[in-house]
Design a protein around this motif. Structure first.
Motif, PDB file in Angstrom:
ATOM      1  N   ILE A   1     -35.294   4.312 -22.413  1.00  0.00           N
ATOM      2  CA  ILE A   1     -33.833   4.351 -22.525  1.00  0.00           C
ATOM      3  C   ILE A   1     -33.229   5.594 -21.873  1.00  0.00           C
ATOM      4  O   ILE A   1     -32.025   5.827 -22.003  1.00  0.00           O
ATOM      5  N   ARG A   2     -34.032   6.360 -21.163  1.00  0.00           N
ATOM      6  CA  ARG A   2     -33.487   7.586 -20.564  1.00  0.00           C
ATOM      7  C   ARG A   2     -32.316   7.276 -19.632  1.00  0.00           C
ATOM      8  O   ARG A   2     -31.281   7.946 -19.664  1.00  0.00           O
ATOM      9  N   GLN A   3     -32.465   6.256 -18.800  1.00  0.00           N
ATOM     10  CA  GLN A   3     -31.399   5.920 -17.856  1.00  0.00           C
ATOM     11  C   GLN A   3     -30.129   5.511 -18.601  1.00  0.00           C
ATOM     12  O   GLN A   3     -29.020   5.902 -18.231  1.00  0.00           O
ATOM     13  N   ASN A   4     -30.278   4.734 -19.672  1.00  0.00           N
ATOM     14  CA  ASN A   4     -29.103   4.313 -20.443  1.00  0.00           C
ATOM     15  C   ASN A   4     -28.406   5.502 -21.098  1.00  0.00           C
ATOM     16  O   ASN A   4     -27.176   5.581 -21.108  1.00  0.00           O
ATOM     17  N   LEU A   5     -29.204   6.420 -21.649  1.00  0.00           N
ATOM     18  CA  LEU A   5     -28.605   7.594 -22.277  1.00  0.00           C
ATOM     19  C   LEU A   5     -27.866   8.449 -21.253  1.00  0.00           C
ATOM     20  O   LEU A   5     -26.791   8.987 -21.527  1.00  0.00           O
ATOM     21  N   SER A   6     -28.441   8.567 -20.063  1.00  0.00           N
ATOM     22  CA  SER A   6     -27.802   9.373 -19.012  1.00  0.00           C
ATOM     23  C   SER A   6     -26.488   8.757 -18.570  1.00  0.00           C
ATOM     24  O   SER A   6     -25.523   9.459 -18.275  1.00  0.00           O
TER      25      SER A   6
ATOM     26  N   ARG B   1     -29.472  16.681 -25.824  1.00  0.00           N
ATOM     27  CA  ARG B   1     -28.813  17.417 -24.741  1.00  0.00           C
ATOM     28  C   ARG B   1     -28.542  16.530 -23.529  1.00  0.00           C
ATOM     29  O   ARG B   1     -27.783  16.896 -22.640  1.00  0.00           O
ATOM     30  N   LEU B   2     -29.175  15.359 -23.522  1.00  0.00           N
ATOM     31  CA  LEU B   2     -28.981  14.432 -22.406  1.00  0.00           C
ATOM     32  C   LEU B   2     -27.765  13.546 -22.624  1.00  0.00           C
ATOM     33  O   LEU B   2     -27.217  12.990 -21.685  1.00  0.00           O
ATOM     34  N   THR B   3     -27.350  13.428 -23.866  1.00  0.00           N
ATOM     35  CA  THR B   3     -26.329  12.448 -24.206  1.00  0.00           C
ATOM     36  C   THR B   3     -24.970  13.087 -24.388  1.00  0.00           C
ATOM     37  O   THR B   3     -24.750  14.251 -24.124  1.00  0.00           O
ATOM     38  N   PHE B   4     -24.089  12.281 -24.891  1.00  0.00           N
ATOM     39  CA  PHE B   4     -22.692  12.574 -25.145  1.00  0.00           C
ATOM     40  C   PHE B   4     -21.939  12.918 -23.872  1.00  0.00           C
ATOM     41  O   PHE B   4     -22.094  12.271 -22.861  1.00  0.00           O
ATOM     42  N   LEU B   5     -21.131  13.976 -23.885  1.00  0.00           N
ATOM     43  CA  LEU B   5     -20.146  14.161 -22.824  1.00  0.00           C
ATOM     44  C   LEU B   5     -20.638  14.964 -21.632  1.00  0.00           C
ATOM     45  O   LEU B   5     -20.085  14.859 -20.550  1.00  0.00           O
ATOM     46  N   ILE B   6     -21.654  15.800 -21.834  1.00  0.00           N
ATOM     47  CA  ILE B   6     -21.946  16.807 -20.834  1.00  0.00           C
ATOM     48  C   ILE B   6     -22.317  16.198 -19.489  1.00  0.00           C
ATOM     49  O   ILE B   6     -21.777  16.541 -18.446  1.00  0.00           O
ATOM     50  N   GLY B   7     -23.250  15.246 -19.503  1.00  0.00           N
ATOM     51  CA  GLY B   7     -23.657  14.635 -18.240  1.00  0.00           C
ATOM     52  C   GLY B   7     -22.522  13.894 -17.569  1.00  0.00           C
ATOM     53  O   GLY B   7     -22.385  13.894 -16.346  1.00  0.00           O
ATOM     54  N   ASN B   8     -21.669  13.244 -18.397  1.00  0.00           N
ATOM     55  CA  ASN B   8     -20.575  12.446 -17.839  1.00  0.00           C
ATOM     56  C   ASN B   8     -19.496  13.309 -17.182  1.00  0.00           C
ATOM     57  O   ASN B   8     -18.805  12.854 -16.283  1.00  0.00           O
ATOM     58  N   TYR B   9     -19.346  14.552 -17.640  1.00  0.00           N
ATOM     59  CA  TYR B   9     -18.209  15.346 -17.217  1.00  0.00           C
ATOM     60  C   TYR B   9     -18.579  16.591 -16.427  1.00  0.00           C
ATOM     61  O   TYR B   9     -17.774  17.510 -16.289  1.00  0.00           O
ATOM     62  N   ASP B  10     -19.805  16.629 -15.917  1.00  0.00           N
ATOM     63  CA  ASP B  10     -20.194  17.748 -15.065  1.00  0.00           C
ATOM     64  C   ASP B  10     -19.259  17.889 -13.870  1.00  0.00           C
ATOM     65  O   ASP B  10     -18.951  18.999 -13.435  1.00  0.00           O
ATOM     66  N   SER B  11     -18.821  16.754 -13.327  1.00  0.00           N
ATOM     67  CA  SER B  11     -17.964  16.803 -12.128  1.00  0.00           C
ATOM     68  C   SER B  11     -16.621  17.462 -12.432  1.00  0.00           C
ATOM     69  O   SER B  11     -15.969  17.991 -11.527  1.00  0.00           O
ATOM     70  N   ILE B  12     -16.202  17.440 -13.700  1.00  0.00           N
ATOM     71  CA  ILE B  12     -14.948  18.095 -14.084  1.00  0.00           C
ATOM     72  C   ILE B  12     -15.182  19.558 -14.429  1.00  0.00           C
ATOM     73  O   ILE B  12     -14.484  20.451 -13.963  1.00  0.00           O
ATOM     74  N   VAL B  13     -16.216  19.787 -15.254  1.00  0.00           N
ATOM     75  CA  VAL B  13     -16.479  21.149 -15.719  1.00  0.00           C
ATOM     76  C   VAL B  13     -16.913  22.052 -14.571  1.00  0.00           C
ATOM     77  O   VAL B  13     -16.523  23.227 -14.507  1.00  0.00           O
TER      78      VAL B  13
ATOM     79  N   ASP C   1     -24.731   5.924 -20.267  1.00  0.00           N
ATOM     80  CA  ASP C   1     -23.826   5.448 -21.300  1.00  0.00           C
ATOM     81  C   ASP C   1     -23.555   6.480 -22.389  1.00  0.00           C
ATOM     82  O   ASP C   1     -22.601   6.339 -23.155  1.00  0.00           O
ATOM     83  N   GLY C   2     -24.405   7.513 -22.486  1.00  0.00           N
ATOM     84  CA  GLY C   2     -24.196   8.566 -23.476  1.00  0.00           C
ATOM     85  C   GLY C   2     -24.088   8.022 -24.882  1.00  0.00           C
ATOM     86  O   GLY C   2     -24.915   7.239 -25.336  1.00  0.00           O
ATOM     87  N   ILE C   3     -23.006   8.410 -25.590  1.00  0.00           N
ATOM     88  CA  ILE C   3     -22.849   8.021 -26.990  1.00  0.00           C
ATOM     89  C   ILE C   3     -22.661   6.526 -27.184  1.00  0.00           C
ATOM     90  O   ILE C   3     -22.770   6.035 -28.303  1.00  0.00           O
ATOM     91  N   TYR C   4     -22.365   5.801 -26.108  1.00  0.00           N
ATOM     92  CA  TYR C   4     -22.161   4.357 -26.231  1.00  0.00           C
ATOM     93  C   TYR C   4     -23.424   3.564 -25.904  1.00  0.00           C
ATOM     94  O   TYR C   4     -23.380   2.355 -25.729  1.00  0.00           O
ATOM     95  N   THR C   5     -24.551   4.248 -25.842  1.00  0.00           N
ATOM     96  CA  THR C   5     -25.816   3.560 -25.626  1.00  0.00           C
ATOM     97  C   THR C   5     -26.111   2.645 -26.809  1.00  0.00           C
ATOM     98  O   THR C   5     -26.039   3.063 -27.970  1.00  0.00           O
TER      99      THR C   5
END
Length: 484
Positions: free
Chosen positions: A136-141, A249-261, A143-147
């Motif tokens: 499920i690594r790809q899904n977590l990366s 540390r792979l999930t939630f918002l961080i991976g999704n929002y690197d492009s913003i941060v 979909d994050g919290i919606y996996t």
């Protein structure tokens, strides 16, 4: 089951470790009366272990083995039969209807030497396979919290079935079979240790707690072998949270929002619409209806309020530069981009402040977790942070659940040490724990010895610190008596 249910699952697992029926709290404690038969150690020790051993392992992948248990088993897992099993598990041990449980097919498995493999055999076999692949690594990366985690919910169902089998075996005095069922429950638990989410860890703890519940009942039955070394073999801590914490540390918002941060230039405010909508849905989750999403506009409103305040924007820019962003890039950020990026970065830092505590012994992590929890409440009251104050407390609750689970294992080890000591001391309770000639665990919540006091030479009181302050049901006090 979605990953966002972490807070709900914490509450669901709070009541899983106690034997049935669960006593009601009184005077802030759950008092558990336990009558024990003195029992010296039986050898060889390997016959009285409670989790799968290397010699029992077979080539195979555990998750697929457990999911196989559901194939063509719609009748066994239908609502009617699951409701019956739930009702039976709520009964006192001596009220279990063994014949009805047997007719349902629960009293079967490898310990029964069946002529062919069946549902319960498949469970036992899967627990003794030698590898785990969650995939499920790809899904977590992505979909994050919606996996989606449907397999986790399925494994919880197996835990309830095995709990019933173990209790029925104890009721029948089949202690050897009950220990095999314990191994199957801990086989699922060891698999959940490798799940890369804290929800996976919590479900593993809940399933292991079914085994502990059975063990607590079993050691009170005349003729039960002493299980001190079997409980000791579970380890300390009895379940590792390392992989689950790292996966967090792979999930939630961080991976999704690197492009913003980590942007090198401004991002249009219009780009935040979908982001804020998702955060709104998360913050508005109704735990009683976990699949219902509600849009409130909370995140959008709060971030725009911060962005309209020059002082808050300046503080956000300073924090981003302090934590690694290039000053020239931060200077180009829009006010909304700056306050949002800073909030995500603060969440990342605070989340790590919580997760790093899992590397410490429970008695060291709990005081630090309390300090962090108090700090988060103050920061939430200040209204300057959104994500950290709303989401990190769920991680802290997992720590408390970890403390409760490890304390239950320690309680049972001490009780079995007392039973063993009484077996070599003319059937008498030790006057103090220091009299016991065995290595005893400390209370995981405090790092100090459990409180133990013999009353009138007739019974002893065993008590530790409440691992979940504010919840009386977790504050256990054992009243120990020896069978004459």
């Amino acid at each position: 089951m979605r990953y966002v249910l972490v807070a709900c699952l914490v509450s669901l697992t709070l009541s899983t470790s106690a034997a049935q029926p669960t006593p009601e709290p009184k005077d802030g404690k759950v008092t558990i009366a336990v009558t024990l038969t003195p029992a010296a150690e039986r050898k060889p020790t390997s016959r009285y272990l409670l989790q799968p051993q290397y010699a029992e392992m077979q080539p195979g992948e555990r998750l697929s083995g457990f999911l196989r248990c559901f194939m063509e088993q719609a009748r066994f897992f239908n609502d009617e039969n699951e409701k019956k099993r739930e009702q039976w598990n709520a009964l006192p041990l001596d009220k279990l209807p063994l014949e009805e449980i047997r007719k349902q097919g629960v009293l079967n498995g490898i310990a029964y030497n069946p002529p062919y493999a069946s549902l319960m055999v498949y469970m036992d076999q899967a627990a003794r396979y030698d590898r785990v692949e969650w995939n499920i690594r790809q899904n977590l990366s992505h979909d994050g919290i919606y996996t989606l985690l449907p397999e986790v919910q399925k494994l919880r169902n197996l835990g309830y079935v095995l709990k019933l089998r173990m209790r029925a075996e104890i009721r029948a005095g089949e202690f050897t079979k009950a220990m095999e069922t314990s191994k199957t429950l801990f086989g699922i638990t060891r698999m959940m240790e490798q799940h890369p989410t804290l929800i996976g860890y919590l479900v593993g703890v809940a399933i292991a707690s079914h085994a502990l519940s059975g063990i607590e009942e079993m050691i009170q039955q005349p003729g039960c072998p002493n299980l001190y070394w079997g409980l000791t073999d579970l380890g300390s801590p009895a379940m590792s949270v390392r992989t689950c914490a790292q996966g967090e540390r792979l999930t939630f918002l961080i991976g999704n929002y690197d492009s913003i941060v980590d942007a090198t230039g401004p991002v249009s405010d219009d780009m935040f619409a979908a982001t804020f909508r998702m955060i709104d849905e998360l913050l508005a989750q109704d735990e009683s209806k976990p699949n219902k999403r509600v849009t409130t506009g909370t995140a959008s409103k709060r971030y725009r309020q911060l962005a309209a305040n020059p002082t808050d924007v300046a503080a956000a820019r300073a924090y981003l530069i302090e934590t690694g962003n290039k000053p020239a890039a931060v200077k180009t950020f829009t006010p909304l981009q700056a306050v949002f990026a800073a909030d995500v970065r603060r969440y990342e830092a605070t989340r790590d402040d919580a997760l790093k505590l899992f590397s410490l012994p429970v008695w060291q992590s709990i005081p630090l977790a309390k300090e962090l929890d108090a700090d988060l409440k103050a920061r939430k009251a200040g209204g300057k942070e959104i994500l950290s104050a709303e989401l990190v407390p769920a991680v802290i609750n997992v720590m408390k659940r970890q403390a409760q689970f490890n304390q239950t294992v320690a309680y049972l080890r001490v009780i079995e040490a007392i039973r063993l000591q009484a077996g070599t001391n003319k059937g008498k309770l030790p006057l103090s724990l220091s009299e016991i000639d065995l290595p005893l665990p400390v209370d995981p919540v405090t790092g100090k010895a459990f409180e133990y006091k013999v009353q009138d030479g007739d019974f002893a009181v065993l008590h530790g610190e409440n691992p979940y302050p504010g919840t009386d049901r977790t504050n256990r006090e054992y009243i120990l008596r020896l069978r004459k």
